[in-house]
Design a protein around this motif. Structure first.
Motif, short mmCIF file in Angstrom:
data_model
loop_
_atom_site.label_atom_id
_atom_site.label_comp_id
_atom_site.label_asym_id
_atom_site.label_seq_id
_atom_site.Cartn_x
_atom_site.Cartn_y
_atom_site.Cartn_z
N THR A 218 0.75 -1.35 -0.03
CA THR A 218 -0.18 -0.13 0.14
C THR A 218 0.85 1.15 0.02
O THR A 218 0.28 2.34 -0.31
CB THR A 218 -0.83 0.01 1.38
OG1 THR A 218 -0.02 0.17 2.30
CG2 THR A 218 -1.82 -1.35 1.45
N ILE A 222 -2.56 4.01 2.84
CA ILE A 222 -3.26 3.80 4.32
C ILE A 222 -2.26 3.86 5.43
O ILE A 222 -1.30 3.31 5.38
CB ILE A 222 -4.06 2.55 4.35
CG1 ILE A 222 -4.90 2.14 3.10
CG2 ILE A 222 -4.83 2.05 5.60
CD1 ILE A 222 -5.28 0.66 2.75
N MET A 228 -9.17 1.70 7.22
CA MET A 228 -9.62 0.86 6.41
C MET A 228 -11.30 0.70 6.66
O MET A 228 -12.02 0.64 5.59
CB MET A 228 -9.03 -0.56 6.57
CG MET A 228 -7.44 -0.47 6.20
SD MET A 228 -7.02 -2.45 6.18
CE MET A 228 -7.53 -3.18 4.88
N PRO A 231 -12.72 4.52 4.99
CA PRO A 231 -11.79 5.07 3.88
C PRO A 231 -11.83 6.58 3.69
O PRO A 231 -10.90 7.07 3.11
CB PRO A 231 -12.16 4.44 2.63
CG PRO A 231 -12.97 3.09 3.02
CD PRO A 231 -13.72 3.50 4.35
N ARG A 248 -8.09 5.49 -1.97
CA ARG A 248 -8.08 4.39 -0.87
C ARG A 248 -9.14 3.42 -1.05
O ARG A 248 -9.15 2.03 -0.87
CB ARG A 248 -8.03 5.15 0.43
CG ARG A 248 -7.89 4.36 1.63
CD ARG A 248 -7.41 4.94 2.91
NE ARG A 248 -8.19 6.17 3.09
CZ ARG A 248 -7.36 7.30 2.92
NH1 ARG A 248 -6.36 7.58 2.44
NH2 ARG A 248 -8.23 8.51 2.98
N LEU A 252 -8.99 -0.66 -1.98
CA LEU A 252 -9.56 -1.65 -0.98
C LEU A 252 -10.85 -2.76 -1.62
O LEU A 252 -10.82 -3.67 -1.22
CB LEU A 252 -10.28 -0.96 0.40
CG LEU A 252 -9.10 -0.14 1.28
CD1 LEU A 252 -9.96 0.64 2.24
CD2 LEU A 252 -8.17 -1.35 2.09
N CYS A 256 -10.66 -6.46 -2.19
CA CYS A 256 -11.75 -7.01 -1.19
C CYS A 256 -12.23 -8.53 -1.47
O CYS A 256 -12.49 -8.90 -2.50
CB CYS A 256 -12.92 -6.00 -0.58
SG CYS A 256 -13.86 -6.64 0.34
N THR A 264 0.75 -3.69 4.48
CA THR A 264 0.83 -2.20 4.71
C THR A 264 1.98 -1.58 5.22
O THR A 264 2.94 -2.29 5.71
CB THR A 264 -0.23 -1.91 5.97
OG1 THR A 264 0.20 -2.86 6.92
CG2 THR A 264 -1.70 -2.69 5.57
N ILE A 275 -7.85 -8.35 2.88
CA ILE A 275 -8.94 -7.25 2.79
C ILE A 275 -10.25 -7.92 2.81
O ILE A 275 -10.61 -8.62 1.74
CB ILE A 275 -8.88 -6.22 1.80
CG1 ILE A 275 -7.32 -5.68 1.94
CG2 ILE A 275 -9.87 -5.35 1.83
CD1 ILE A 275 -7.02 -4.85 0.69
N TYR A 282 -13.78 -1.84 5.31
CA TYR A 282 -13.07 -2.92 5.19
C TYR A 282 -12.26 -3.26 6.45
O TYR A 282 -12.20 -2.35 7.39
CB TYR A 282 -12.18 -2.88 4.04
CG TYR A 282 -12.99 -2.15 2.69
CD1 TYR A 282 -13.23 -3.04 1.86
CD2 TYR A 282 -13.04 -0.63 2.70
CE1 TYR A 282 -14.13 -2.67 0.72
CE2 TYR A 282 -13.80 -0.56 1.42
CZ TYR A 282 -14.09 -1.14 0.55
OH TYR A 282 -14.75 -0.80 -0.67
N ARG A 283 -11.69 -4.34 6.56
CA ARG A 283 -10.74 -4.63 7.52
C ARG A 283 -9.48 -5.44 7.04
O ARG A 283 -9.73 -6.16 6.06
CB ARG A 283 -11.34 -5.34 8.79
CG ARG A 283 -12.06 -6.63 8.52
CD ARG A 283 -13.03 -7.26 9.54
NE ARG A 283 -13.60 -8.45 9.19
CZ ARG A 283 -13.37 -9.62 9.07
NH1 ARG A 283 -11.93 -9.83 9.25
NH2 ARG A 283 -13.97 -10.58 8.63
N LEU A 284 -8.48 -5.60 7.90
CA LEU A 284 -7.34 -6.51 7.27
C LEU A 284 -7.48 -7.67 8.15
O LEU A 284 -7.30 -7.68 9.48
CB LEU A 284 -6.05 -5.89 7.57
CG LEU A 284 -4.73 -6.47 6.89
CD1 LEU A 284 -4.86 -6.39 5.37
CD2 LEU A 284 -3.42 -5.68 7.37
#
Length: 290
Positions: A218, A222, A228, A231, A248, A252, A256, A264, A275, A282-284
Motif C-alpha cells: 500500500t 493507508i 480501512m 476510507p 483508498r 480496498l 476485497c 501495509t 482485505i 473494510y478490515r485486514l
C-alpha cells in the motif's frame, strides 16, 4: 525484527526498523470525530492506539524475492539524517541492518529498491554516510522512482530545501542509479506499479505475482487500520485528501474478498493480511486465521 512468509513462487520478508507512537488520533485524521473514535477505541487498542489515544506506526521495508529478482520496497528512516522527530533524528542504531541480516540478506543482495513515494520515512536507507558523503546503501541495486513523484519532489525542493530529497534521493540520481518510470512500468512478469495518488502527486502501490496480484503493497495509501473501516478518513498530511480517500476505497474494493495479501507500510504487527468487507468499509484479516 524480520518476519518471512511465502506467497506462490515468491518469498517476502518484513524488515522492521521502528515501532513508535506518532500523532494523536484526532489530529492525525482531521475528519475523525470524538464520537467515532469512542465507537472504535476498543478494537484499536492496544496495538494501533495507545492509552493516550495516540496512533502507533510501524516503519518497515518489505523485501520480495521473485524467481528473477530481489526487490526492496521503501527503505524506512535511515541513520545519520537530520529529521523533524526525535525518534527519527540522527539515528545511529543497527536495527535495520540486523533485521536484514536475520532475513538472510545483505545490502549486496538487493537488485532493485522501489519507492512508493519519496517521503523521508520511505527513502532513508536509500543512502548511508561514508566519509562524509551520501552513497547508495545497496551497491548493486537500481532505484525505481515514479517519474511524476520525482518531478514533483524535485520542484518542491527547488522552492524549499527538502533534507530527505537532498540526502536520500538526489545522491541516487547523481550516482546514475535512479530509474524514473511511468505508471505502466513492469519488471518482468512478477512486478507491476499501481497508481494510487492523493497522499502525494505520484504515489504508487506495488503489485507482485506472475499470474495475478498475489501481494499488493500500500505505501502511504493507508496509515492506520481505522482508515480501512472508514476510507473517507484522510491523513492530515495528504497532499490531496479528497483524492486520497477515493483512491483508498478503490484499492480496498479492488482487493476485497480476494486471495491477495495486502502489505501495509505502517500498521502494527502483523501488518499483513487479506482485505475483507466490514459494513460499508473494510478490515485486514490475519492470513493465518482459520
Amino acid at each position: 525484527m524480520s518476519v518471512t512468509f511465502s506467497v506462490g513462487d515468491m518469498t517476502v520478508h518484513r524488515i522492521v526498523e521502528l515501532d513508535a507512537p506518532f500523532l494523536p488520533a484526532l489530529g492525525m485524521l482531521p475528519a475523525l470525530t470524538p464520537e467515532l473514535l469512542d465507537e472504535n477505541r476498543s478494537w484499536l487498542r492496544p496495538h494501533s492506539l495507545d492509552a493516550n489515544d495516540v496512533f502507533r506506526l510501524c516503519y518497515q521495508s518489505y523485501v520480495v524475492q521473485t524467481p528473477h529478482h530481489t526487490i526492496l520496497v521503501d527503505s524506512c528512516l535511515g541513520n545519520d539524517k537530520q529529521r523533524p522527530r526525535p525518534e527519527w533524528h540522527m539515528k545511529s542504531d543497527d536495527t535495520y541492518m540486523r533485521a536484514l541480516g536475520a532475513a538472510g540478506l545483505s545490502v549486496g543482495d538487493i537488485d532493485y529498491v522501489m519507492c512508493t513515494h519519496l517521503h523521508l520515512d520511505h527513502v532513508g536507507w536509500n543512502t548511508r554516510l561514508v566519509d562524509g558523503e551520501w552513497v547508495p546503501t545497496f551497491p548493486n541495486a537500481r532505484y525505481v522512482f515514479s517519474r511524476r513523484e520525482h518531478a514533483a519532489t524535485e520542484a518542491a525542493n527547488a522552492r524549499t530545501a527538502n533534507a530527505a530529497y537532498e540526502d536520500s534521493v538526489l545522491p541516487i540520481v547523481r550516482a546514475g542509479r535512479a530509474q524514473l518510470v511511468d505508471d505502466d512500468f513492469q519488471l518482468g512478469d512478477h512486478v507491476r506499479i499501481l497508481s494510487t495518488p492523493g497522499h502525494t502527486e505520484g504515489h504508487v502501490s506495488l503489485c507482485f505475482g506472475s499470474r495475478r496480484d498475489e501481494v499488493a503493497m500500500t505505501g502511504d495509501l493507508i496509515h492506520v487500520p481505522l482508515q480501512m473501516r472508514y476510507p473517507e478518513l484522510s491523513f492530515a498530511f495528504d497532499k490531496d485528501p479528497a483524492l486520497a480517500a477515493i483512491t483508498r476505497r478503490e484499492f480496498l474494493e479492488r482487493y476485497c474478498d480476494t486471495p491477495t495479501l495486502c502489505c501495509t507500510a505502517h500498521f502494527p504487527s502483523p501488518s499483513v493480511g487479506r482485505i475483507r468487507r466490514w459494513g460499508e468499509g473494510y478490515r485486514l484479516e490475519d492470513p493465518n486465521r482459520r
